[in-house]
Design an enzyme around this catalytic site. Structure first.
Site, PDB file in Angstrom:
ATOM      1  N   GLY A   1       2.102 -11.209  -6.569  1.00  0.00           N
ATOM      2  CA  GLY A   1       2.918 -12.412  -6.429  1.00  0.00           C
ATOM      3  C   GLY A   1       2.174 -13.640  -6.941  1.00  0.00           C
ATOM      4  O   GLY A   1       1.033 -13.535  -7.426  1.00  0.00           O
TER       5      GLY A   1
ATOM      6  N   ASN B   1      -3.117   3.881 -15.043  1.00  0.00           N
ATOM      7  CA  ASN B   1      -3.319   3.174 -13.789  1.00  0.00           C
ATOM      8  C   ASN B   1      -4.643   3.645 -13.198  1.00  0.00           C
ATOM      9  O   ASN B   1      -4.688   4.593 -12.422  1.00  0.00           O
ATOM     10  CB  ASN B   1      -2.147   3.454 -12.841  1.00  0.00           C
ATOM     11  CG  ASN B   1      -2.311   2.738 -11.508  1.00  0.00           C
ATOM     12  OD1 ASN B   1      -3.312   2.065 -11.275  1.00  0.00           O
ATOM     13  ND2 ASN B   1      -1.329   2.883 -10.632  1.00  0.00           N
TER      14      ASN B   1
ATOM     15  N   THR C   1      -3.173  -5.244  -8.759  1.00  0.00           N
ATOM     16  CA  THR C   1      -3.220  -6.087  -7.564  1.00  0.00           C
ATOM     17  C   THR C   1      -4.650  -6.328  -7.084  1.00  0.00           C
ATOM     18  O   THR C   1      -5.563  -5.577  -7.391  1.00  0.00           O
ATOM     19  CB  THR C   1      -2.434  -5.440  -6.415  1.00  0.00           C
ATOM     20  OG1 THR C   1      -2.966  -4.135  -6.184  1.00  0.00           O
ATOM     21  CG2 THR C   1      -0.961  -5.341  -6.742  1.00  0.00           C
TER      22      THR C   1
ATOM     23  N   ALA D   1       0.872  -1.174   0.000  1.00  0.00           N
ATOM     24  CA  ALA D   1       0.000   0.000   0.000  1.00  0.00           C
ATOM     25  C   ALA D   1       0.910   1.225   0.000  1.00  0.00           C
ATOM     26  O   ALA D   1       1.034   1.933   0.993  1.00  0.00           O
ATOM     27  CB  ALA D   1      -0.919  -0.003   1.214  1.00  0.00           C
TER      28      ALA D   1
ATOM     29  N   GLY E   1       0.612 -10.599 -13.377  1.00  0.00           N
ATOM     30  CA  GLY E   1       0.088 -11.170 -12.133  1.00  0.00           C
ATOM     31  C   GLY E   1       0.848 -12.416 -11.741  1.00  0.00           C
ATOM     32  O   GLY E   1       0.595 -13.494 -12.268  1.00  0.00           O
TER      33      GLY E   1
ATOM     34  N   CYS F   1      -5.271   1.375  -9.071  1.00  0.00           N
ATOM     35  CA  CYS F   1      -4.518   1.338  -7.821  1.00  0.00           C
ATOM     36  C   CYS F   1      -5.491   1.211  -6.655  1.00  0.00           C
ATOM     37  O   CYS F   1      -6.347   2.076  -6.473  1.00  0.00           O
ATOM     38  CB  CYS F   1      -3.677   2.594  -7.634  1.00  0.00           C
ATOM     39  SG  CYS F   1      -2.821   2.590  -6.040  1.00  0.00           S
TER      40      CYS F   1
END
Lengths: 304, 244
Positions: free
Chosen positions: A216, A126, A192, A69, A242, A129
């Protein structure tokens, strides 16, 4: 082995680009390997003015991944144009600039202020976010707001515009179509996945921002599913992202319909992750009887 | 920065939850006082940032406290196993010739101060060492400093060993007047040090994503309001530079 891929604005010698926020603006990595090895790279998101970002802690471990974050910390578009972009001119790699903002006008402001900069080959919006209070994911999870943003940015941008989609939606196809129908030149999937962890000692959320974005290997199947769904309905190219950690992962994304990939969190675990994957890719393609990256793209998609 | 498959030579407890690990790695030949390494713990995703405590030839010593599942797993690793280590990382102490240096360590902030003390000693400085812990059972590294010919002043909050109170109480009780301080320890201690001293350096700790300046997961603010990365611009900062 032909690893090259041609996408709007991007003449990629191989399909591997470090993802936004996981590569700074290239300086740190340039001190450990030649950035010209990369197909391309994506800068840290740029906003009209400087932002400090979220309170600490900004990072937490998660099962097979991590939460972050950061909160779009950057020094603003003018600093970026004067002090960061010139550094990237020395490399033979395709630079995508990630653009972020709190309002639709912010996005237009940033691309307007980056007009005529040759080193920029494409923009990435983006709109996904999960770590900012206004803008960001709020735009990327609403088809109408997303469509308006893309349409407005397209009026101001002098380079192709890719839209980085948020996975935090009920129907990813609807958002992908909103981007495409308003002029997006390509999609990047996915940002994410919104998540949270607790600190057992304080009985409070661990991150300063309360929630964070999960990245991850944990999110790889989610990303693959979304790329596979969207690739069947859009006609613009998709850059998959991803949890990619090795060349086999790249091939999975190509099969699912991605034309190239972005590598995020893996850069933190192994700073040489991208050049290693690029080196491994030919033998992986060969192993599965493929003669080029092009041949692998969309191989798993149902035939129409 | 290099990545090294480092062989564990030893992994032994210093106290109930503080462990010392010796690793065979060429990073030892590159590391400077105050720098750190990022270690991959099997079955965990993010690397763990741990300060360099000592180097000798190609042996690098780290000291870590078991705080969660990752460090718990690390404490169970046996000699002979290899760990992926990234390093050396960060900006360490700018070691320069001084007549006198006061080294202050608190809890698990103590380990990096051992190599720092040695570096100043090698340049001819008279080195004072003051170490603070909560209680007697948590005290470690007394012997290691003694091997450098330094008798560390031990302070414990409960008075079970040495001077009762904080490191500042220990400095006062021993009439140490050296104005140049190098310190690492918990935030409240570093705040007190920064409020008392103007000259020297402090070393900070942070959760980190990458450890080499990219992710901006460990950013703090300077008194001028600028952003600094603990991992790359630090972990060592000039006294009074960073808002704690």
């Amino acid at each position: 082995m032909d690893l090259s891929v041609k996408l709007p604005g991007l003449n990629l010698k191989n399909p591997v680009l470090p993802a936004s926020g996981c590569f700074g603006n290239g300086r740190e990595f340039a001190s450990i390997y030649d950035l010209s090895l990369l197909g391309g790279m994506v800068t840290k998101s740029v906003t009209p003015n400087a932002r400090f970002g979220n309170p600490l802690p900004r990072i937490a471990e998660a099962e097979s991944g991590m939460l972050n974050a950061i909160g779009l910390e950057n020094k603003g578009v003018d600093y970026f144009r004067e002090h960061e972009l010139p550094f990237l001119e020395q490399f033979d790699t395709e630079v995508m600039v990630s653009v972020a903002g709190s309002t639709i006008e912010d996005y237009a402001h940033v691309v307007e202020h980056l007009k005529g900069v040759d080193v920029i080959k494409a923009f990435e919006l983006n709109v996904s976010c999960p770590n900012v209070a206004v803008g960001g994911m709020a735009i990327g999870t609403n088809a109408e707001a997303l469509g308006k943003t893309v349409a407005m940015v397209k009026q101001h941008a002098d380079k192709p515009v890719y839209v980085k989609l948020s996975p935090n939606v009920t129907n990813i196809v609807e958002l992908a179509l909103a981007a495409q129908d308003n002029g997006a030149d390509g999609l990047v999937m996915i940002n994410t996945v919104q998540g949270l962890r607790m600190d057992l000692r304080t009985a409070k959320p661990l991150l300063g921002n309360v929630t964070g974005g999960l990245s991850g290997p944990a999110i790889k199947p989610i990303a693959l599913r979304m790329v596979y769904q969207v690739a069947q309905v859009v006609h613009i190219p998709i850059i998959g992202c991803g949890g990619i950690s090795n060349a086999e992962d790249i091939l999975e994304f190509l099969y699912a319909g991605a034309s190239a990939v972005q590598v995020g969190a893996a850069n933190f675990i192994d700073p040489w992750a991208c050049p290693k994957m690029i080196e491994e890719l030919p033998s992986v393609l060969e192993k599965y009887n493929l003669n080029s990256v092009q041949e692998a793209i969309g191989k798993a998609l149902p035939q129409k | 920065m290099i990545e090294s498959k480092a062989k564990i030579l030893s992994n032994t407890p210093l106290t109930q939850d503080v462990f010392k690990m010796e690793l065979e790695t060429e990073i030892a030949t590159l590391a400077k006082p105050g720098q750190f390494v990022q270690i991959t713990v099997p079955n965990f995703y993010l690397r763990r940032p741990i300060s360099v405590s000592w180097v000798e030839g190609n042996v690098l010593t780290i000291v870590y406290k078991v705080l969660g599942k990752g460090t718990d797993k690390l404490s169970s690793m046996r000699p002979g196993h290899a760990l992926s280590v990234l390093g050396p990382l960060g900006t360490g102490y700018p070691i320069e010739a001084k007549e006198e240096v006061l080294i202050v360590g608190g809890g698990v902030g103590t380990p990096p101060m051992l190599l720092t003390a040695k570096a100043y000693q090698d340049l001819g400085a008279k080195v004072h060492v003051v170490l603070g812990f909560n209680t007697k059972d948590e005290v470690f590294y007394q012997k290691e400093f003694e091997e450098l010919g330094i008798t560390p002043v031990i302070c414990t909050m409960d008075g079970s060993m040495g001077v009762q109170g904080t490191v500042l109480d220990g400095i006062k009780a021993n009439h140490i007047t050296c104005p140049f301080v190098c310190s690492c320890g918990p935030l409240p201690m570093l705040r007190a040090i920064q409020n008392t001293y103007q000259d020297g350096y402090i070393s900070l700790e942070s959760r980190m994503g990458c450890g080499f300046g990219v992710c901006l997961g460990c950013v703090m603010k300077t008194v001028e309001g600028d952003a600094v990365r603990v991992c790359e611009d630090g972990p060592v900062f000039a006294m009074g530079k960073v808002v704690l």
